[in-house]
Design a protein around this motif. Sequence first.
Motif, mmCIF file in Angstrom:
data_model
loop_
_atom_site.group_PDB
_atom_site.id
_atom_site.type_symbol
_atom_site.label_atom_id
_atom_site.label_comp_id
_atom_site.label_asym_id
_atom_site.label_seq_id
_atom_site.Cartn_x
_atom_site.Cartn_y
_atom_site.Cartn_z
ATOM 1 N N ILE A 87 0.949 -1.111 -0.402
ATOM 2 C CA ILE A 87 -0.158 0.248 0.016
ATOM 3 C C ILE A 87 1.150 1.499 -0.158
ATOM 4 O O ILE A 87 1.606 1.198 0.751
ATOM 5 C CB ILE A 87 -0.808 -0.060 1.039
ATOM 6 C CG1 ILE A 87 -1.993 -1.535 1.098
ATOM 7 C CG2 ILE A 87 -2.050 1.352 1.510
ATOM 8 C CD1 ILE A 87 -2.650 -1.266 2.418
ATOM 9 N N PRO A 88 0.324 2.070 -1.179
ATOM 10 C CA PRO A 88 1.531 2.900 -0.390
ATOM 11 C C PRO A 88 1.905 4.011 0.069
ATOM 12 O O PRO A 88 -0.104 4.485 1.109
ATOM 13 C CB PRO A 88 1.091 3.851 -1.642
ATOM 14 C CG PRO A 88 -0.478 3.876 -1.935
ATOM 15 C CD PRO A 88 0.110 2.289 -1.476
ATOM 16 N N THR A 89 2.853 4.652 1.013
ATOM 17 C CA THR A 89 2.739 5.602 1.918
ATOM 18 C C THR A 89 2.258 7.209 1.609
ATOM 19 O O THR A 89 2.944 7.549 0.561
ATOM 20 C CB THR A 89 4.489 5.714 2.574
ATOM 21 O OG1 THR A 89 4.235 4.782 3.099
ATOM 22 C CG2 THR A 89 4.263 6.249 3.811
ATOM 23 N N ARG A 93 9.322 10.038 0.717
ATOM 24 C CA ARG A 93 10.702 9.617 1.680
ATOM 25 C C ARG A 93 11.985 10.434 1.924
ATOM 26 O O ARG A 93 12.130 10.749 0.393
ATOM 27 C CB ARG A 93 11.031 8.167 2.267
ATOM 28 C CG ARG A 93 9.346 6.883 2.892
ATOM 29 C CD ARG A 93 10.035 6.075 2.318
ATOM 30 N NE ARG A 93 8.488 5.282 3.156
ATOM 31 C CZ ARG A 93 8.367 5.018 4.275
ATOM 32 N NH1 ARG A 93 8.849 5.308 5.564
ATOM 33 N NH2 ARG A 93 7.201 4.076 4.548
ATOM 34 N N ASP A 94 13.121 10.652 3.039
ATOM 35 C CA ASP A 94 13.365 11.254 2.312
ATOM 36 C C ASP A 94 15.092 10.035 2.227
ATOM 37 O O ASP A 94 14.612 8.706 2.797
ATOM 38 C CB ASP A 94 14.778 12.235 3.625
ATOM 39 C CG ASP A 94 14.483 11.472 4.959
ATOM 40 O OD1 ASP A 94 14.627 10.510 5.178
ATOM 41 O OD2 ASP A 94 14.362 12.359 5.956
ATOM 42 N N PRO A 103 2.833 15.123 -0.130
ATOM 43 C CA PRO A 103 2.411 14.022 -0.831
ATOM 44 C C PRO A 103 2.217 13.217 -1.788
ATOM 45 O O PRO A 103 3.088 14.320 -2.632
ATOM 46 C CB PRO A 103 0.684 14.787 -0.381
ATOM 47 C CG PRO A 103 1.110 15.675 0.504
ATOM 48 C CD PRO A 103 2.484 16.407 -0.036
ATOM 49 N N ARG A 104 2.215 12.204 -1.544
ATOM 50 C CA ARG A 104 2.732 11.392 -3.380
ATOM 51 C C ARG A 104 1.384 12.099 -3.995
ATOM 52 O O ARG A 104 0.295 12.202 -3.556
ATOM 53 C CB ARG A 104 2.698 9.612 -2.983
ATOM 54 C CG ARG A 104 4.066 9.438 -2.201
ATOM 55 C CD ARG A 104 3.551 7.607 -2.402
ATOM 56 N NE ARG A 104 5.725 7.547 -1.713
ATOM 57 C CZ ARG A 104 5.037 5.927 -1.848
ATOM 58 N NH1 ARG A 104 4.817 5.034 -1.539
ATOM 59 N NH2 ARG A 104 6.870 5.343 -1.010
ATOM 60 N N TRP A 109 -6.048 12.310 -2.906
ATOM 61 C CA TRP A 109 -7.173 12.317 -2.539
ATOM 62 C C TRP A 109 -6.827 12.382 -0.936
ATOM 63 O O TRP A 109 -9.060 12.288 -0.122
ATOM 64 C CB TRP A 109 -7.928 10.698 -3.401
ATOM 65 C CG TRP A 109 -7.183 9.802 -2.975
ATOM 66 C CD1 TRP A 109 -5.912 9.044 -3.455
ATOM 67 C CD2 TRP A 109 -7.270 8.815 -2.063
ATOM 68 N NE1 TRP A 109 -5.798 7.213 -3.225
ATOM 69 C CE2 TRP A 109 -6.717 7.757 -1.921
ATOM 70 C CE3 TRP A 109 -8.405 8.623 -0.678
ATOM 71 C CZ2 TRP A 109 -6.174 6.576 -1.031
ATOM 72 C CZ3 TRP A 109 -8.433 7.478 0.366
ATOM 73 C CH2 TRP A 109 -7.179 6.697 0.163
ATOM 74 N N VAL A 110 -7.087 11.326 -0.425
ATOM 75 C CA VAL A 110 -6.274 11.187 0.932
ATOM 76 C C VAL A 110 -6.848 12.894 1.701
ATOM 77 O O VAL A 110 -7.576 13.413 2.245
ATOM 78 C CB VAL A 110 -4.934 10.755 1.562
ATOM 79 C CG1 VAL A 110 -5.280 11.262 3.119
ATOM 80 C CG2 VAL A 110 -5.453 9.317 1.398
#
Length: 270
Positions: A87-89, A93-94, A103-104, A109-110
Amino acid sequence: MSEPRGRGRPRKDPEKLARWTPPEGWSRLVAWVSPEEKKALKHVAVDAEVSVAELVRSLASGLAAGVIDADELLGHVRRGVQVMEKIPTLFERDDRFGVVDRPRAECAWVLAGEGAPTEKLDGTNVRLTVRAGQLVRTEKRRNPSKAQKQRGIVDGWYTDTDERAAEDKWILAAVRNTDVSGWPDGEHPCEALGPRIQGNPLALDDHLCVPFNLDVPVYRDVPRDYDGLREYLAALESRYAPGHLAEGIVFHHPDGRRAKIKRKDFRRSA
């Protein structure tokens, strides 16, 4: 009366002690790996004619001595993390693998307020098929390997468990402890949890399966921004196992998309 057993295979070096005492100041490193990851490590170790422990220590030694380039290694690790993620985070990330306030794109949508936030349960993903209150099939999730992803296979699938397979022992123990008599007919994706699964972060006494579509707790008024989520997750109590911190949140979109964020994704110094 059976004959006494032989002594078994002799050691290559009879004078060598069975237990090894590490030098002063050394520490032991323990990590959980999947059966596939374990086989991959063993394959490389056999080719190098060393043990898996020696293989891992040689990597650490190479980093400490500057023989292995850290930037090159990090590139491989990042790609490995991407392969592992089912599931995508929610955030990017660094270089230290903590999330950053970016945000990705596929999770926008989140932040738009869509989807229901549920408790993320740290176990093993399985699927139980129920007919007339009876369990008729148990499957475990498989995700594409790196090579398969390169060939365009991006979605995971379910495969049948095997009563004789050691890696399925605790999944099947969880299934046997799960009462499905009241479940509706259909295929139910679940998380198998318990003392011998994923370190048992919720300190459960027994193994069992929790169906995502029936029992996983839903949280209300969950923040949808980086700072809000960091503060919220730092003290979020599990509703499934009160008294323990929840691992994180999984956002479920009505169309089937999902996104996750875990407490440990945020670096403490962030």
